[in-house]
Structures are given as C-alpha cells and as structure tokens.
Design an enzyme around this catalytic site. Structure first.
Site, PDB file in Angstrom:
ATOM      1  N   CYS A   1       0.840  -1.126   0.119  1.00 42.97           N
ATOM      2  CA  CYS A   1      -0.125   0.113  -0.058  1.00 42.97           C
ATOM      3  C   CYS A   1       0.835   1.370  -0.009  1.00 42.97           C
ATOM      4  O   CYS A   1       1.738   1.347   0.749  1.00 42.97           O
ATOM      5  CB  CYS A   1      -0.911   0.079   1.002  1.00 42.97           C
ATOM      6  SG  CYS A   1      -1.866   1.393   1.191  1.00 42.97           S
TER       7      CYS A   1
ATOM      8  N   CYS B   1       0.579   5.162   6.908  1.00 45.99           N
ATOM      9  CA  CYS B   1      -0.305   4.819   8.200  1.00 45.99           C
ATOM     10  C   CYS B   1       0.674   3.979   8.914  1.00 45.99           C
ATOM     11  O   CYS B   1       1.096   3.005   9.006  1.00 45.99           O
ATOM     12  CB  CYS B   1      -1.455   4.220   8.003  1.00 45.99           C
ATOM     13  SG  CYS B   1      -2.556   4.589   6.794  1.00 45.99           S
TER      14      CYS B   1
ATOM     15  N   CYS C   1       0.587   0.414  10.085  1.00 46.64           N
ATOM     16  CA  CYS C   1      -0.152  -0.582   9.354  1.00 46.64           C
ATOM     17  C   CYS C   1       0.985  -1.657   8.883  1.00 46.64           C
ATOM     18  O   CYS C   1       2.269  -1.011   8.126  1.00 46.64           O
ATOM     19  CB  CYS C   1      -0.931  -0.043   8.224  1.00 46.64           C
ATOM     20  SG  CYS C   1      -1.384  -1.342   7.253  1.00 46.64           S
TER      21      CYS C   1
ATOM     22  N   CYS D   1     -16.426  -8.968   6.535  1.00 45.26           N
ATOM     23  CA  CYS D   1     -15.942  -7.794   6.122  1.00 45.26           C
ATOM     24  C   CYS D   1     -14.437  -7.866   5.514  1.00 45.26           C
ATOM     25  O   CYS D   1     -13.502  -8.626   5.824  1.00 45.26           O
ATOM     26  CB  CYS D   1     -15.518  -6.933   7.554  1.00 45.26           C
ATOM     27  SG  CYS D   1     -14.751  -5.234   7.003  1.00 45.26           S
TER      28      CYS D   1
ATOM     29  N   CYS E   1     -19.630  -6.080   4.543  1.00 43.76           N
ATOM     30  CA  CYS E   1     -18.804  -4.647   4.806  1.00 43.76           C
ATOM     31  C   CYS E   1     -17.364  -4.808   3.999  1.00 43.76           C
ATOM     32  O   CYS E   1     -16.683  -5.836   3.897  1.00 43.76           O
ATOM     33  CB  CYS E   1     -18.455  -4.655   6.154  1.00 43.76           C
ATOM     34  SG  CYS E   1     -17.467  -3.350   6.720  1.00 43.76           S
TER      35      CYS E   1
ATOM     36  N   CYS F   1     -19.032   2.104   8.946  1.00 40.49           N
ATOM     37  CA  CYS F   1     -18.434   1.729  10.241  1.00 40.49           C
ATOM     38  C   CYS F   1     -17.214   2.560  10.170  1.00 40.49           C
ATOM     39  O   CYS F   1     -16.215   2.447   9.438  1.00 40.49           O
ATOM     40  CB  CYS F   1     -17.917   0.315   9.633  1.00 40.49           C
ATOM     41  SG  CYS F   1     -17.039  -0.387  10.901  1.00 40.49           S
TER      42      CYS F   1
ATOM     43  N   ARG G   1     -17.872  -2.011  18.296  1.00 38.94           N
ATOM     44  CA  ARG G   1     -17.098  -3.563  18.130  1.00 38.94           C
ATOM     45  C   ARG G   1     -15.686  -3.381  18.851  1.00 38.94           C
ATOM     46  O   ARG G   1     -14.950  -2.706  18.737  1.00 38.94           O
ATOM     47  CB  ARG G   1     -16.911  -3.639  16.489  1.00 38.94           C
ATOM     48  CG  ARG G   1     -18.088  -3.771  15.679  1.00 38.94           C
ATOM     49  CD  ARG G   1     -17.926  -3.969  14.272  1.00 38.94           C
ATOM     50  NE  ARG G   1     -19.308  -3.541  13.641  1.00 38.94           N
ATOM     51  CZ  ARG G   1     -20.170  -4.124  13.411  1.00 38.94           C
ATOM     52  NH1 ARG G   1     -20.286  -5.740  13.944  1.00 38.94           N
ATOM     53  NH2 ARG G   1     -21.339  -3.911  12.630  1.00 38.94           N
TER      54      ARG G   1
HETATM   55  N1  SAM Z   1      -6.703   0.663   3.179  1.00 41.58           N
HETATM   56  C1  SAM Z   1      -7.817   0.741   3.956  1.00 41.58           C
HETATM   57  C2  SAM Z   1      -7.867   1.846   4.815  1.00 41.58           C
HETATM   58  O1  SAM Z   1      -7.119   2.363   5.561  1.00 41.58           O
HETATM   59  O2  SAM Z   1      -9.004   2.566   5.100  1.00 41.58           O
HETATM   60  C3  SAM Z   1      -8.440  -0.591   4.454  1.00 41.58           C
HETATM   61  C4  SAM Z   1      -7.576  -1.374   5.372  1.00 41.58           C
HETATM   62  S1  SAM Z   1      -6.937  -0.824   6.811  1.00 41.58           S
HETATM   63  C5  SAM Z   1      -5.938  -2.141   7.353  1.00 41.58           C
HETATM   64  C6  SAM Z   1      -8.457  -0.960   8.090  1.00 41.58           C
HETATM   65  C7  SAM Z   1      -8.227  -0.299   9.245  1.00 41.58           C
HETATM   66  O3  SAM Z   1      -7.534  -1.063  10.155  1.00 41.58           O
HETATM   67  C8  SAM Z   1      -7.303   0.957   9.457  1.00 41.58           C
HETATM   68  O4  SAM Z   1      -8.117   2.049   9.391  1.00 41.58           O
HETATM   69  C9  SAM Z   1      -7.025   1.016  10.833  1.00 41.58           C
HETATM   70  O5  SAM Z   1      -8.035   1.517  11.693  1.00 41.58           O
HETATM   71  C10 SAM Z   1      -6.958  -0.683  11.382  1.00 41.58           C
HETATM   72  N2  SAM Z   1      -5.695  -1.232  11.537  1.00 41.58           N
HETATM   73  C11 SAM Z   1      -4.518  -1.358  10.698  1.00 41.58           C
HETATM   74  N3  SAM Z   1      -3.602  -1.854  11.343  1.00 41.58           N
HETATM   75  C12 SAM Z   1      -3.785  -2.011  12.709  1.00 41.58           C
HETATM   76  C13 SAM Z   1      -3.244  -2.350  13.770  1.00 41.58           C
HETATM   77  N4  SAM Z   1      -1.862  -2.749  13.593  1.00 41.58           N
HETATM   78  N5  SAM Z   1      -3.721  -2.344  14.828  1.00 41.58           N
HETATM   79  C14 SAM Z   1      -4.987  -1.853  14.941  1.00 41.58           C
HETATM   80  N6  SAM Z   1      -5.953  -1.471  13.859  1.00 41.58           N
HETATM   81  C15 SAM Z   1      -5.088  -1.543  12.932  1.00 41.58           C
HETATM   82  C1  DTB Z   2     -11.359  -2.020  12.132  1.00 38.62           C
HETATM   83  O1  DTB Z   2     -11.607  -1.098  12.792  1.00 38.62           O
HETATM   84  N1  DTB Z   2     -10.587  -3.111  12.449  1.00 38.62           N
HETATM   85  C2  DTB Z   2     -10.545  -4.130  11.435  1.00 38.62           C
HETATM   86  C3  DTB Z   2     -11.474  -3.648  10.533  1.00 38.62           C
HETATM   87  N2  DTB Z   2     -11.939  -2.399  10.973  1.00 38.62           N
HETATM   88  C4  DTB Z   2     -11.285  -3.731   9.110  1.00 38.62           C
HETATM   89  C5  DTB Z   2      -8.815  -4.065  10.916  1.00 38.62           C
HETATM   90  C6  DTB Z   2      -8.053  -4.560  11.864  1.00 38.62           C
HETATM   91  C7  DTB Z   2      -6.725  -4.773  11.241  1.00 38.62           C
HETATM   92  C8  DTB Z   2      -5.736  -5.386  12.386  1.00 38.62           C
HETATM   93  C9  DTB Z   2      -4.318  -5.601  11.883  1.00 38.62           C
HETATM   94  C10 DTB Z   2      -4.374  -6.405  10.973  1.00 38.62           C
HETATM   95  O2  DTB Z   2      -4.657  -7.649  11.102  1.00 38.62           O
HETATM   96  O3  DTB Z   2      -3.679  -6.245   9.929  1.00 38.62           O
HETATM   97 FE1  SF4 Z   3      -2.760   1.282   3.296  1.00 35.35          FE
HETATM   98 FE2  SF4 Z   3      -2.669   0.288   5.703  1.00 35.35          FE
HETATM   99 FE3  SF4 Z   3      -3.061   2.630   5.526  1.00 35.35          FE
HETATM  100 FE4  SF4 Z   3      -5.108   1.138   4.812  1.00 35.35          FE
HETATM  101  S1  SF4 Z   3      -4.090   1.453   6.938  1.00 35.35           S
HETATM  102  S2  SF4 Z   3      -4.393   2.914   3.563  1.00 35.35           S
HETATM  103  S3  SF4 Z   3      -3.826  -0.834   4.020  1.00 35.35           S
HETATM  104  S4  SF4 Z   3      -1.105   1.347   5.047  1.00 35.35           S
END
Ligand code: SAM
Ligand code: DTB
Ligand code: SF4
Length: 333
Positions: free
Chosen positions: A56, A60, A63, A100, A131, A191, A263
């Site tokens: 990606c 963030c 992530c 989801c 979702c 959501c 949630r």
């Molecule tokens: N790329 C899309 C976005 O960022 O909207 C969708 C996927 S992203 C992984 C979905 C959500 O997962 C993020 O907005 C974040 O709130 C949550 N998330 C991602 N990595 C995480 C982590 N290491 N711990 C907790 N929540 C996480």
């Molecule tokens: C949300 O708030 N938490 C979920 C869902 N929406 C998409 C994602 C959590 C991701 C946790 C880190 C991972 O497994 O990569």
């Molecule tokens: Fe990309 Fe992860 Fe950010 Fe979603 S949360 S936009 S997958 S870097």
C-alpha cells in the site's frame, strides 16, 4: 437517563466529563444505555478477510501493509472470487453473521469495482451482512457497491484530527470525511472508529469520539481497536495502552452512540479472558472471530467460546439484535 437517544450536538467537554468519570459510574451508565437499546447477553460475530494484502502506498504508521516500512509482508494480488466465497462459507459455518473484506489500497480503482462488486454479491448470497474497507472512494463507486449488496463501508478516522498528522502524512482527515460522505450519500451504512495505543493522549481519544459524534446520522458501527504493534512500523514499539482506557473508550462510545454497533476489534489476541470480559461488560456488542484479522493473529474459536461461556453471552444475528435496538424506552423499562 438524560442521554439515551442519539445526539449530534455533544461538546468535547461533555464527552470528556463522561469519559473521565469513575469507572463504575461510567460502565454503569453504558450498561443502562445498552439495556435500553439492545438485549442483554448477545453479541454479533464478524469475520475479516484480506482480499488484497500489502504494497500500500499510504504511510499509516500502524500498518503492516504500508510499502513505506519493512514489515516483512509481501504484496499480493487481488484474491480470486472463488477463494473469497470459500472463506465466507467457512466464516458462516463458524458462526459469523457479518463478513468484512479489506484491501491494502490507498483508493479503489474503477477497474476493480466490478471484481469487488462480484465478491460483495457472492458473500451476501451466503446470508452474511457485508462490509468492505477499500481506501478512498471516487464518485459513483459507492453506488456500484451498494447495488451489489453492500451493507457497510469501513473507513476509520483512527484518532483526533490533531494527532492524525503524526500517524499518517499521505492523506488528510478531510480526505477520510470526504469518502465517508460519498458512502453515506450512496445509502451505505458507515463503520467508523479508531485505534488506541498509538502514543496519543486521552484528549485525542476524547477528540476522536467527539468527531464521530458530529457525523449525522451517527456511524451505524463504531470499531474500537487496540493497536497491534507491527515490527518495522514507526509504531511497532509503542507501549501498550491500558485495558481500562479501552473500557473507557468503549463505554463512552456506547453512551454517545446508543443505537450503533460498538465493536471490540483488533487487539484481543494479547488480552486475557478477564480483560476481554471487561470490554464486553463496558458495552461492546460485536467481536471479530477467526484466528486472523487482516494480517495479524486473533484468538480463534476455542478461546472465543471460552470467553462467551465465561460471560454467558451468545452469538446472535444482526436481525435479532437490531430488533432490540428498535425497542421503545417504555418497553425496555
Ligand atoms: N486501506 C484501507 C484503509 O486504510 O481504510 C482499508 C484497510 S486498513 C488495514 C483498515 C483499518 O484497520 C485501518 O483504518 C486501521 O484503523 C485498522 N488497523 C490497521 N492496522 C492496525 C493495527 N496494527 N492495529 C490496529 N488496527 C489496525
Ligand atoms: C477495524 O476497525 N478493524 C479491523 C477492520 N476495521 C477492518 C481491521 C483490524 C486490522 C488489524 C491489523 C491487521 O490484522 O492487519
Ligand atoms: Fe494502506 Fe494500511 Fe493505511 Fe489502509 S491502513 S491505507 S492498508 S497503509
């Protein structure tokens, strides 16, 4: 209770006053509000699937999927439809009521819309609530997803507007709000939640809840995540936030968003059964099941059954649980 119907004019001071009460007062209020709007002893099981993992371009700081950081996670292609359907069938057989699908995309490309729409239709046909979380949306895309059977679009605000710029630099808070508006205009439910444990302060957690409360109508679903620290990311060594702070955030969300799903999302893997029980007793009414979230581990079936047995909750469908949400105040008392 003076505040058991959704309100959109919360001040940050009011939300802070709720959040900072003694924990027994706060949780007591949250459970009173929950009882008015939802039946006791029920929760919805959701399941996640990463349909496009890694690579990606966003940065963030939390992530695993960002190409800015070396997390050891490779970039994969969009999953074939049949693999998604197989995963949805397994989720349904495992008791999930909602499915989801998440993608490591900055934004949804028009060329991928028909592919994701086919996945949404197929998952819906399995009898699951749908979702997706696919990054930013362009005009017209949310309408196509809605047409395919999409129930919810997940797009988190993550933290306060003030702290956001220290976590993500490749997009703005207003970009997030713009995508949320597009989903809402298409008639897709929202959501929207956040992450605790990214080095933010309590004021940022209160600020996040305040921003969510301004969305009108409220997001129908509010996921509260505890950061899963990912090695190689800027937040990989963040000290864990306390479970009582998670409880405060969840209880405050239950009070401010009385009719929304709250949630208990990422972060359960590292918690004891008792800690998770506290968070369910703070007003959460949904968890993610399965041994994976998107790219990280989750407790899995045996631990989850033990948790549900311990608190005496049973899994219920959104149809059954939303009946509770339609109760009048008089019915509930
Ligand atoms: N790329 C899309 C976005 O960022 O909207 C969708 C996927 S992203 C992984 C979905 C959500 O997962 C993020 O907005 C974040 O709130 C949550 N998330 C991602 N990595 C995480 C982590 N290491 N711990 C907790 N929540 C996480
Ligand atoms: C949300 O708030 N938490 C979920 C869902 N929406 C998409 C994602 C959590 C991701 C946790 C880190 C991972 O497994 O990569
Ligand atoms: Fe990309 Fe992860 Fe950010 Fe979603 S949360 S936009 S997958 S870097």
């Amino acid at each position: 209770m003076p505040f058991d119907l959704p309100r959109h004019n919360w001040t940050k001071d009011e939300i802070r006053d709720i959040y900072e009460q003694p924990l027994d007062t706060l949780v007591g209020q949250a459970l009173e509000i929950k009882r008015v709007n939802w039946a006791d002893g029920q929760l919805q099981k959701s399941q996640l699937l990463s349909i496009k993992t890694g690579g990606c371009p966003e940065d963030c700081g939390y992530c695993s999927q960002s190409s800015h950081f070396d997390t050891g996670l490779g970039a994969e292609k969009l999953m074939p439809l049949e693999d998604v359907v197989a995963a949805a069938k397994r989720a349904k057989a495992g008791g999930a009521d909602r499915f989801c699908m998440g993608a490591g995309w900055r934004s949804l490309k028009d060329r991928d819309v028909p592919k994701v729409a086919a996945m949404i239709s197929a998952v819906k046909a399995e009898g699951l609530e749908t979702c997706v979380t696919l990054g930013m949306l362009e005009d017209g895309q949310a309408e196509a997803l809605k047409e395919a059977g999409l129930d919810y679009y997940n797009h988190n605000l993550d933290t306060s507007p003030e702290y956001y710029t220290t976590v993500v630099t490749t997009r703005t808070y207003d970009d997030r709000l713009d995508t949320l508006a597009k989903a809402r205009e298409a008639g897709v439910k929202l959501c929207v939640g956040g992450i605790l444990g990214m080095g933010e302060g309590r004021e940022d957690r209160i600020g996040l809840i305040h921003e969510l409360s301004k969305l009108t109508p409220h997001p129908e679903s509010v996921p509260i995540n505890m950061l899963v620290p990912i090695k190689g990311t800027p937040l990989g060594e963040s000290p864990a936030v306390s479970v009582t702070e998670m409880a405060r955030a969840i209880a405050t969300c239950r009070i401010v968003f009385p009719k929304s799903w709250v949630r208990l999302s990422a972060g359960r893997e590292g918690m004891s059964e008792g800690e998770q029980a506290l968070l369910l007793l703070s007003g959460a009414n949904s968890i993610f099941i399965g041994d994976r979230l998107l790219t990280t581990d989750n407790p899995g079936e045996d631990r989850d059954q033990a948790l549900l047995d311990a608190v005496g909750f049973e899994a219920a469908s959104h149809e059954v649980m939303e009946q509770g949400a339609k109760k009048t105040l008089i019915d509930a008392r």
